[in-house]
Design an enzyme around this catalytic site. Structure first.
Site: not given
Length: 680
Positions: A473, A476, A498
């Site tokens: 994450h 990202h 996810e």
């Protein structure tokens, strides 16, 4: 010599008394911007000359840039006064967010701007991201109920504010929970000595006892290792009941959600939430979960039969009564024993190969090589002395143009801190009006075990997987490159968000990666090929029961968000777990009070964890499996999945990355073998 970042790191020296003032000033400034936009003559509302949509996006971005870090303190600060001030400030922010979302005058200006742009022939000159911004900003208004009569809009405003405060209180109780459960040394028989040495020891009634918190590093070893089933039962029931205070809050929140959905014209809250997700409606969720449960149930029943036989054998050996039942507090214990006995794999031995001081930098190194970036640890103020701060750069950058953003790692438990693992976007990346870039800031928060008197801080393999996931994450957010903050990084459909991180969990099961990031805390040797083989084989042991547990959470979530009235959610929690997870619950426990996802942004969305696994498995098998450390494959992932964030449909990013439409073959093959049907 280090290059100076073009954007300074944020300062973390706020005082409790500063927070409220800053937030009130911020709200006043934002309200004045909206007032100006709302007052524009309708014929002047457009995208280019007045920059109406850009102005609104910029105002939202500037607001979040100040509000998000101030709200973050409630999850991580060691100062209770600062946590409380942060929580109170977020109440103001959320209330203002409801007020802002319900401004009919601003909504009318949005609609006028879209109409003027299209009628002037300038629509086709906009980029795809600019068109998507307009679409989303107007959709915000319709989904907020701004097409409704005034009386209903006023009702919605009141309900939204009440719902927001209930969710905040639920979350605050989570962070502030600091209960203890007490056991004697005899009751803790089987729990590893290095874990027990970390408990608080005291004398009670002339006997030594240990106070155990419900934090993961303390309580989970009891679930996995305590030989006495009564100890495990008490630990589990205490763990499930630790947030009983949240039970009435959740019941009230669910009732309000039903009212809001009805006012907005949706059959259920699930239909409202999923309208903007990949799955599109509540029935799609139910059908997906029913299909998955049907496929998993025969596998889960076989797993249960195997573990129940193991329990029966052990109870006979220890002279313990056996009632033929398999309880929820039996699952982790016998799952661990089964792995140890069938694979000769000792979880606590494996843990010795994963010292935090080795694993964390190695995982960062793997990510840096794979994705072409460079981390530089820097000194500076943070919210706690244990927090590490990094500036992040393009791998071969020579000047400030290679700057990517900032990353924080807050890895150890403490009082008042968020009790699980999560990533926070403290500042999204976006293009500023002056043409320069505003760079993202991301924080990874975890609760790894701390050092004990005789061992350094060690990570279970589960912790390693979680760390890899949450850092997914982080990347990202760091490596997204959108024009508008609205679409930055993890701002994608919730049932896709996810998938990128779940895909990266696969690295934790790759032999060459396991060898690279393991180092025994005494011998400094990596995991042996034999241990690695056993660990990899353990991945899908008892996979039926493991995934049925996830289906249980998702089905509870979707059921309470598709039902038409309040019910006994404690009874529902226990009955659904028994019927889906195939384990007995014992006495009903208010476990729904611990289900933080349901008030923390995953309402009617928990299914997304399993739904996105389909995409994760497909991405990994198609692109990375042949060579998971290949930087060219990492670049493809970076360019086609991370870079666009939410600035295009998730399905388009997937097709671009895979070279075809995604399918469920890889996911089903993982679970059931190559002969599995792909009708999921």
């Amino acid at each position: 010599m280090s290059i100076k970042p073009p954007q300074p790191a944020p300062s973390w020296d706020h005082r409790p008394e500063d927070i409220g003032t800053l937030i009130k000033d911020l709200i006043a400034k934002d309200r004045s911007i909206e007032d100006k936009i709302a007052a524009l003559p309708r014929e002047d509302c457009n995208f280019e000359s007045v920059k109406y949509f850009v102005a609104l996006s910029e105002a939202e971005t500037n607001f979040d840039a100040i509000a998000e870090p101030l709200s973050f303190y409630q999850n991580v600060s060691a100062d209770k006064a600062l946590r409380d001030a942060s929580n109170e400030a977020e109440i103001l922010v959320r209330d203002y967010g409801v007020e802002s979302s319900m401004r009919i005058d601003v909504y009318q200006a949005k609609v006028a701007a879209e109409k003027n742009i299209k009628e002037s022939g300038k629509w086709e000159k906009l980029t795809a991201e600019e068109k998507l911004l307009i679409k989303k900003l107007i959709l915000d208004g319709t989904r907020s109920g701004l097409a409704l009569p005034e009386e209903k809009r006023n009702q919605l405003t009141t309900l939204q504010k009440e719902l927001s405060q209930l969710c905040l209180e639920f979350s605050k109780n989570f962070n502030e929970e600091d209960e203890r459960i007490t056991f004697t040394a005899r009751q803790l028989d089987g729990v590893p000595a290095d874990v027990v040495s970390g408990y608080t020891k005291r004398i009670e009634a002339l006997e030594e006892v240990y106070d155990v918190t419900y934090k993961t590093p303390d309580i989970f070893p009891i679930f996995k290792f305590a030989k006495n089933p009564e100890t495990r039962r008490q630990a589990f029931e205490g763990y499930e009941s630790r947030l009983e205070v949240n039970v009435p809050l959740l019941s009230k929140a669910l009732g309000i959600r039903r009212q809001i959905a009805s006012l907005l014209g949706y059959k259920t809250w699930a239909d409202y939430i999923t309208e903007v997700e990949m799955i599109r409606n509540g029935k799609g969720v139910t059908d997906f979960l029913d299909d998955l449960e049907e496929k998993l149930r025969p596998v889960g029943l076989k797993d249960r039969e195997t573990l129940l036989a193991l329990k029966k054998k052990e109870h006979e050996e220890l002279g313990l009564p056996f009632d033929g039942e398999f309880y929820i507090w039996d699952y982790r214990y016998y799952d661990r024993k089964f792995i140890e006995e069938t694979l000769d794999l000792d979880d606590m031995l494996v843990k010795e190969y994963f010292p935090v001081t080795v694993v964390v930098p190695t995982i960062l190194e793997i990510y840096q090589n794979l994705l072409g970036v460079r981390f530089e640890e820097i000194n500076g103020t943070t919210w706690h002395p244990e927090v590490q701060q990094f500036s992040v750069w393009e791998k071969d950058s020579k000047d400030e143009s290679g700057f990517i953003g900032y990353c924080y790692l807050d890895l150890y438990p403490r009082g008042g801190k968020y009790s699980h693992a999560a990533e926070w976007t403290l500042l999204p990346g976006y293009d500023r009006p002056d043409g320069k870039r505003s760079y993202p800031i991301s924080a990874m928060v975890a609760n790894l075990a701390k050092p004990t008197p005789d061992k350094p801080a060690l990570m279970r393999h589960d912790d390693v997987v979680t760390f890899f996931h949450e850092m997914g994450h982080v990347f990202h957010d760091l490596l997204s490159r959108t024009k508008f903050s609205r679409f930055h990084g993890t701002s994608v459909a919730r049932d896709f968000v996810e998938a990128p991180s779940q895909m990266l969990e696969n690295w934790c099961w790759e032999p060459k990666v396991l060898e690279k990031m393991s180092s025994h805390f005494k011998t400094k040797q990596p995991l042996s090929p034999e241990l690695i083989t056993k660990l990899v084989k353990s991945r899908y042991v008892n996979v039926g029961l493991s995934y049925l547990r996830q289906v249980f959470f998702a089905k509870f979530d979707i059921k309470v968000h598709t039902s038409s009235e309040n019910e006994d959610y404690t009874a529902l929690w226990s009955s659904l777990r028994e019927s889906i997870s195939l384990v007995k619950s014992g006495k009903p426990t208010p476990g729904q009070g611990t289900f933080g996802h349901i008030t923390g942004g995953y309402d009617a969305g928990y299914y997304g964890y399993t739904y996105s696994l389909v995409f994760a498995a497909d991405m990994y098998a198609t692109v990375f499996k042949a060579d998971p450390l290949d930087p060219s494959r990492g670049k493809r992932y970076r360019d086609k999945i991370l870079f666009p964030g939410g600035s295009r449909e998730e399905l388009e990013s997937l097709k671009d990355f895979l070279g075809r439409e995604p399918n469920s073959k890889a996911f089903l093959n993982e679970l059931f073998g190559s002969g599995a049907s792909a009708n999921l």
